[in-house]
Design a protein around this motif. Structure first.
Motif, short mmCIF file in Angstrom:
data_model
loop_
_atom_site.label_atom_id
_atom_site.label_comp_id
_atom_site.label_asym_id
_atom_site.label_seq_id
_atom_site.Cartn_x
_atom_site.Cartn_y
_atom_site.Cartn_z
N LEU A 96 0.86 -1.19 0.00
CA LEU A 96 0.00 0.00 0.00
C LEU A 96 0.89 1.24 0.00
N PRO A 97 0.74 2.13 -0.98
CA PRO A 97 1.61 3.32 -1.03
C PRO A 97 1.40 4.23 0.18
N THR A 98 2.49 4.69 0.75
CA THR A 98 2.43 5.59 1.90
C THR A 98 3.28 6.82 1.63
N ARG A 99 3.06 7.82 2.45
CA ARG A 99 3.85 9.04 2.42
C ARG A 99 4.33 9.25 3.85
N ASN A 100 5.61 9.38 4.06
CA ASN A 100 6.18 9.53 5.39
C ASN A 100 6.30 11.02 5.69
N VAL A 101 5.64 11.46 6.75
CA VAL A 101 5.64 12.88 7.12
C VAL A 101 6.28 13.02 8.50
N PHE A 102 7.51 13.50 8.53
CA PHE A 102 8.24 13.70 9.78
C PHE A 102 8.21 12.44 10.64
N GLY A 103 8.39 11.29 10.02
CA GLY A 103 8.45 10.03 10.73
C GLY A 103 7.11 9.35 10.96
#
Length: 124
Positions: A96-103
């Motif tokens: 599942l594609p994710t986006r990492n935002v400040f950890g």
């Protein structure tokens, strides 16, 4: 109302997009982890600067509009789909594609919809 300057997103809007607190967003702006400009005692940001810290593909063209929607946390996606957070974690492990935002793991709703259609063979 259409904004005329490119630094148009307020701290509260950025926080809502990332599913973080405004205080956390201001902290990252002050540290320089997120680019922004001070306007009338508050910070303002641009979409390209938000996407730059999301550690995911930068949206281009017509798809950029989909990535202006608030990102989902794992628990947010779990609640939306009425499943457990552990199931979402398994989906992340399975691609599942994710986006990492400040950890913090965040998921663009459009990515989740497309991936779930593919994974489960769902129809639109």
């Amino acid at each position: 109302m259409e904004q005329t300057h490119e630094y148009m997103l307020t701290t509260d809007e950025v926080a809502a997009h990332f599913d973080l607190s405004p205080r956390t967003v201001r902290h990252h702006l002050q540290l320089g982890n997120l680019r922004g400009a001070k306007r009338n005692r508050d910070w303002r940001c641009r979409w390209p600067d938000l996407w730059a810290v999301e550690k995911g593909p930068t949206p281009k063209g017509d798809r950029a509009a989909f990535y202006k929607a608030p990102l989902l946390s794992k628990s947010g996606l779990a609640a939306k789909e009425r499943i457990s957070v552990r199931t979402v974690e398994r989906w992340v492990e399975q691609g599942l594609p994710t986006r990492n935002v400040f950890g913090s793991v965040r998921i663009a709703e459009v990515d989740a919809e497309e991936w779930l259609k593919w994974y489960f063979g769902r129809e639109g």
